[in-house]
Structure formats: structure tokens, C-alpha cells
Write an enzyme that holds these catalytic residues in place. Structure first.
Site, PDB file in Angstrom:
ATOM      1  N   HIS A  17       0.868  -1.203   0.000  1.00  0.00           N
ATOM      2  CA  HIS A  17       0.000   0.000   0.000  1.00  0.00           C
ATOM      3  C   HIS A  17       0.892   1.236   0.000  1.00  0.00           C
ATOM      4  CE1 HIS A  17      -3.860   2.116   1.341  1.00  0.00           C
ATOM      5  NE2 HIS A  17      -2.955   3.064   1.131  1.00  0.00           N
ATOM      6  N   HIS A  19       1.575   5.398  -1.713  1.00  0.00           N
ATOM      7  CA  HIS A  19       1.246   6.569  -2.543  1.00  0.00           C
ATOM      8  C   HIS A  19       2.549   7.168  -3.057  1.00  0.00           C
ATOM      9  CE1 HIS A  19      -2.934   6.788  -0.981  1.00  0.00           C
ATOM     10  NE2 HIS A  19      -2.376   6.240   0.090  1.00  0.00           N
ATOM     11  N   ARG A  21       2.201   9.569  -5.784  1.00  0.00           N
ATOM     12  CA  ARG A  21       1.752  10.793  -6.477  1.00  0.00           C
ATOM     13  C   ARG A  21       2.182  10.773  -7.939  1.00  0.00           C
ATOM     14  NH1 ARG A  21      -1.309  10.912  -2.108  1.00  0.00           N
ATOM     15  NH2 ARG A  21      -0.377  11.893  -0.292  1.00  0.00           N
ATOM     16  N   ASN A  45      -5.227   7.353  -6.084  1.00  0.00           N
ATOM     17  CA  ASN A  45      -5.957   8.597  -5.739  1.00  0.00           C
ATOM     18  C   ASN A  45      -5.209   9.843  -6.198  1.00  0.00           C
ATOM     19  OD1 ASN A  45      -3.993   8.170  -3.726  1.00  0.00           O
ATOM     20  ND2 ASN A  45      -5.181   9.250  -2.165  1.00  0.00           N
ATOM     21  N   LYS A 104      -9.433  -0.157  -5.841  1.00  0.00           N
ATOM     22  CA  LYS A 104      -9.439   0.470  -4.520  1.00  0.00           C
ATOM     23  C   LYS A 104     -10.779   1.149  -4.270  1.00  0.00           C
ATOM     24  CE  LYS A 104      -7.973   2.295  -0.677  1.00  0.00           C
ATOM     25  NZ  LYS A 104      -6.765   2.896  -0.182  1.00  0.00           N
ATOM     26  N   HIS A 141     -10.577   1.263   1.788  1.00  0.00           N
ATOM     27  CA  HIS A 141     -10.367   2.274   2.833  1.00  0.00           C
ATOM     28  C   HIS A 141     -11.574   2.160   3.744  1.00  0.00           C
ATOM     29  CE1 HIS A 141      -8.840   6.181   4.479  1.00  0.00           C
ATOM     30  NE2 HIS A 141     -10.045   6.087   5.020  1.00  0.00           N
ATOM     31  N   HIS A 179      -4.749  -0.536   5.885  1.00  0.00           N
ATOM     32  CA  HIS A 179      -4.265   0.264   7.025  1.00  0.00           C
ATOM     33  C   HIS A 179      -5.208   0.218   8.225  1.00  0.00           C
ATOM     34  CE1 HIS A 179      -6.955   3.086   5.065  1.00  0.00           C
ATOM     35  NE2 HIS A 179      -6.083   3.411   4.148  1.00  0.00           N
ATOM     36  N   LEU A 228      -5.065   9.301   7.908  1.00  0.00           N
ATOM     37  CA  LEU A 228      -6.397   8.697   7.986  1.00  0.00           C
ATOM     38  C   LEU A 228      -6.328   7.244   7.564  1.00  0.00           C
ATOM     39  CD1 LEU A 228      -8.573  11.592   6.555  1.00  0.00           C
ATOM     40  CD2 LEU A 228      -8.619  10.696   8.887  1.00  0.00           C
ATOM     41  N   ASP A 256       1.341   2.622   3.548  1.00  0.00           N
ATOM     42  CA  ASP A 256       0.500   3.805   3.335  1.00  0.00           C
ATOM     43  C   ASP A 256       1.333   5.083   3.411  1.00  0.00           C
ATOM     44  OD1 ASP A 256      -1.771   5.195   2.678  1.00  0.00           O
ATOM     45  OD2 ASP A 256      -2.550   5.272   4.714  1.00  0.00           O
ATOM     46  N   HIS A 260       3.059  14.456   1.513  1.00  0.00           N
ATOM     47  CA  HIS A 260       2.510  15.805   1.341  1.00  0.00           C
ATOM     48  C   HIS A 260       3.638  16.763   1.695  1.00  0.00           C
ATOM     49  CE1 HIS A 260      -1.752  14.674   0.968  1.00  0.00           C
ATOM     50  NE2 HIS A 260      -1.521  13.769   1.908  1.00  0.00           N
ATOM     51  N   ALA A 272      -3.861  14.866   5.372  1.00  0.00           N
ATOM     52  CA  ALA A 272      -3.645  13.602   6.089  1.00  0.00           C
ATOM     53  C   ALA A 272      -2.601  12.772   5.351  1.00  0.00           C
ATOM     54  CB  ALA A 272      -4.951  12.830   6.158  1.00  0.00           C
TER      55      ALA A 272
HETATM   56  O1  DOR Z   1      -3.560   9.617   5.578  1.00  0.00           O
HETATM   57  C1  DOR Z   1      -3.883   9.279   4.459  1.00  0.00           C
HETATM   58  N1  DOR Z   1      -3.302   9.817   3.373  1.00  0.00           N
HETATM   59  N2  DOR Z   1      -4.841   8.360   4.310  1.00  0.00           N
HETATM   60  C2  DOR Z   1      -5.338   8.060   3.112  1.00  0.00           C
HETATM   61  O2  DOR Z   1      -6.220   7.235   3.042  1.00  0.00           O
HETATM   62  C3  DOR Z   1      -4.871   8.758   1.899  1.00  0.00           C
HETATM   63  C4  DOR Z   1      -3.528   9.284   2.082  1.00  0.00           C
HETATM   64  C5  DOR Z   1      -3.104  10.250   1.009  1.00  0.00           C
HETATM   65  O3  DOR Z   1      -3.316   9.971  -0.175  1.00  0.00           O
HETATM   66  O4  DOR Z   1      -2.534  11.291   1.339  1.00  0.00           O
HETATM   67 ZN    ZN Z   2      -3.380   5.079   1.465  1.00  0.00          ZN
END
Ligand code: DOR
Ligand code: ZN
Length: 352
Positions: A17, A19, A21, A45, A104, A141, A179, A228, A256, A260, A272
Site C-alpha cells: 500500500h 502513494h 503521487r 488517488n 481500490k 479504505h 491500514h 487517515l 501507506d 505531502h 492527512a
Molecule cells: O492519511 C492518508 N493519506 N490516508 C489516506 O487514506 C490517503 C492518504 C493520502 O493519499 O494522502
Molecule cells: Zn493510502
């Protein structure tokens, strides 16, 4: 696997899992991930989300271009599609035929870039039926989104309102509860009957194994520990650690890691996501060592994920040493910076 007080040798893990970007930030985060992991499930996402096979192929090509630029040849991205109210049966079939690893489910409004997510799971029944038929996993999720439900209860309520009814309706659908953060989720996955079939699993992040919700407010508000589903009470952390280190193949690694920029976190309405990719394996080793279960790390990190997804286990070995690694206070992120998990502190285990 070989272990002593100062060294662990294990089969190279995967991140189930992640991210990464898009655009140039990918380069920085891919470098961190590929240093440790052989494969990673890439979350869809983006803005706009990766809802079709065509979009996923284009995204995969952009990832590959960055890997080529970085000279990384030993890392494979595993692509996912973002389920929507309108995902068609044909798209599910096409996804299966073209090597997409999973879909997802983001309940609409649950988290970062989930606005196009599912507004009512009933809208997805035909797509889910097809996923069940072709053996396509659904990654979930697991939080309800109603503002009436306390944010700390949203995962537990999701189990009763959405997940259990979904599994009753589609008993052969392969589901990964992503998660997980609560005792209820840990016990639900541990205790659910699957008729002996490999249809239910959960991923666990390093932050939920190492921190409880006090970490959000230690001496002041701590935006870099905010993700989250949000961190929960200590009793939940202990239940997660228990199942993660139990050797039960339903529980495996998924960081996860969700980058950011520093500015997007340190603001009046911060995003988050915790960035754990810098030394995720060191964080997991610390969690397992805290309960004297380092010998269970390899199954969790390297075997149970590919077994669930019916993929080959990796063969290359990696070595972690008990050598403190200082975590920088900031790292580059495109033309900005990011504050990694445990910034300015040290992690006891490092990869060599
Ligand atoms: O904290 C999180 N950040 N939870 C998620 O489900 C998405 C993720 C994000 O893409 O930043
Ligand atoms: Zn995630």
C-alpha cells in the site's frame, strides 16, 4: 531468515500500500521505496483519479520513465484502479486482462482525493460481482464518512455497516482491509470465517504499530503524525501489534506512506498522510522488536503479501543491521520539502 541481536537477513519485502503521487515528486519518493522494496501497490488517488485501464497504463509509463531516469531496474509498480459508482463490468474484465493488480474502494469524502469515490456501495454491485468472478482483489479504505459518526469510531462502524454486509453478499471476493487501526478491525480479520479460502487480509502501517493518538498532541499539535484513519488509543495499537506479529498470514505490510509537502501539512487545514518510506523497514523492525517477535518480521513483510495476491515471493535477500539511522528533519520533494516520520530522531535498525 537469520537473526541475531544486531543483524537480520530476510527475503526482500514488498509494500502492499503506497502513494507515490505524480510528476517530479515521484522521483524522490520512488528512490526511498525502491531502496527497500521490490514491488509496491501504487494507490490510484491522483487528481484526477486513476479510474480506467488506459489511465493506469499512462501512469505506469510515467512511473517507468522516472525509474529509468533514476537507473532503478529492480523495482516493479503494481497498478490499481479507483472504483467509482460508474465502474463498468467491462472495465473490470479489461483490468484483469491487462495486468491491473486490484481495485481500490474509497468511500466518497473519506480521505485525500476521495471526492470521486463510491457514494453508495450498491452502485458497485455489478462491478464487484465481476471482480469476485475473475479473482480481482478489492482494497478497502474502511471508514464511514458520515459527519455524525465520531472520527475515532468510523472504522469500527464501517465493519458493521459496510464490510460485513459486503462480504456476506460477495463471499468469494478477495478483500484487503487497508491500514487497519482498531482492535475491532484486527479481530474481525483474524476471526472471520472464509471457508478456508484466501479471501480476507489486512495491511498495517508502521505508524499505527508504533504510535497511539497521544502522538498527535505531544507537547502541541503534531501534523506530521496525522493520517487517515487517524491514530487510535493504546489498546488498539496493542491489538494491531499482536496480530501483525502473530505469524497469521492474513496480516501483512503496507506502509501507506503518503507524501505531502511540509507546507501542506503545517497549515490551518493540514493534509492527512505520514511519509514513512524513508526507513519504513527500520520502523517495522522496531515495532516487532518491541514485543520480542523479530522472527515474525519476514512472513509479515515478505511472504504473506505475495501469497495473498498469488504472486511469486521475492528471492533476493536484504540485511537490516542494528545501527542507529538519524532521520533528517526534512527531505527534498520536487521543488519543495517533506518532513518524514520520526524527523530529527533516530531509528535503531537500518538497511545495509
Ligand atoms: O492519511 C492518508 N493519506 N490516508 C489516506 O487514506 C490517503 C492518504 C493520502 O493519499 O494522502
Ligand atoms: Zn493510502
Amino acid at each position: 531468515m537469520s537473526i541475531n541481536q544486531t543483524k537480520i537477513e530476510l527475503i526482500q519485502p514488498d509494500d502492499w500500500h503506497l502513494h507515490i503521487r505524480d510528476g517530479e515528486v515521484m522521483r524522490d519518493v520512488l528512490t526511498d521505496t525502491a531502496r527497500q522494496f521490490a514491488r509496491a501497490i501504487i494507490m490510484p488517488n491522483l487528481k484526477p483519479p486513476v479510474t480506467t485501464v488506459e489511465l493506469a497504463k499512462e501512469y505506469r509509463a510515467r512511473i517507468q520513465a522516472h525509474l529509468d531516469l533514476l537507473g532503478i531496474t529492480d523495482f516493479a509498480p503494481l497498478m490499481t484502479l479507483y472504483l467509482t459508482d460508474n465502474t463498468s463490468v467491462e472495465e473490470v474484465r479489461k483490468a484483469r486482462a491487462q495486468g491491473i493488480t486490484a481495485f481500490k474502494l474509497y468511500p466518497a469524502g473519506a480521505t485525500t482525493n476521495s471526492d470521486f469515490g463510491v457514494s453508495d456501495i450498491k452502485h458497485c454491485y455489478r462491478a464487484l460481482e465481476e471482480m469476485q468472478a475473475v479473482g480481482m482483489p478489492l482494497l478497502v479504505h474502511g471508514e464511514v464518512t458520515s459527519p455524525d459518526i465520531d472520527i475515532f469510531d468510523r472504522e469500527a462502524v464501517f465493519i458493521d455497516q459496510i464490510l460485513e454486509p459486503l462480504r456476506q453478499k460477495f463471499p468469494e471476493l478477495k478483500v484487503v482491509f487497508e491500514h487497519i487501526t482498531t482492535l475491532q478491525a484486527a479481530h474481525y480479520v483474524r476471526d472471520s470465517s472464509t471457508g478456508g479460502k484466501n479471501t480476507l487480509a489486512a495491511t498495517l502501517t508502521p505508524q499505527h504499530l508504533l504510535m497511539n493518538r497521544n502522538a498527535l498532541f505531544a507537547g502541541g499539535i503534531r501534523p506530521h503524525n496525522y493520517c487517515l484513519p487517524v491514530l487510535k488509543r493504546e489498546e488498539h495499537r496493542l491489538a494491531l501489534l499482536e496480530v501483525a506479529t502473530s505469524g497469521n498470514p492474513r496480516f501483512f505490510l503496507g506502509t501507506d506512506s503518503a507524501p505531502h509537502s511540509k507546507g501542506a501539512k503545517e497549515t490551518a487545514c493540514g493534509c492527512a498522510g505520514c511519509y514513512s518510506a524513508f526507513n519504513a523497514l527500520g520502523l517495522y523492525a522496531e515495532a516487532f522488536e518491541s514485543v520480542g517477535k523479530l522472527e515474525k518480521l519476514e512472513g509479515f513483510a515478505s511472504f504473506f503479501g505475495p501469497d495473498f495476491y498469488l504472486l511469486q515471493r521475492n528471492t533476493k535477500k536484504i540485511t537490516l543491521v542494528k545501527q542507529a539511522q538519524d532521520i533528517p528533519t526534512e527531505l527534498p520533494l520536487g521543488n519543495s520539502t517533506i518532513v518524514p516520520l520520526r524527523a530529527g530522531e533516530s531509528i535503531a535498525w537500518s538497511l545495509i
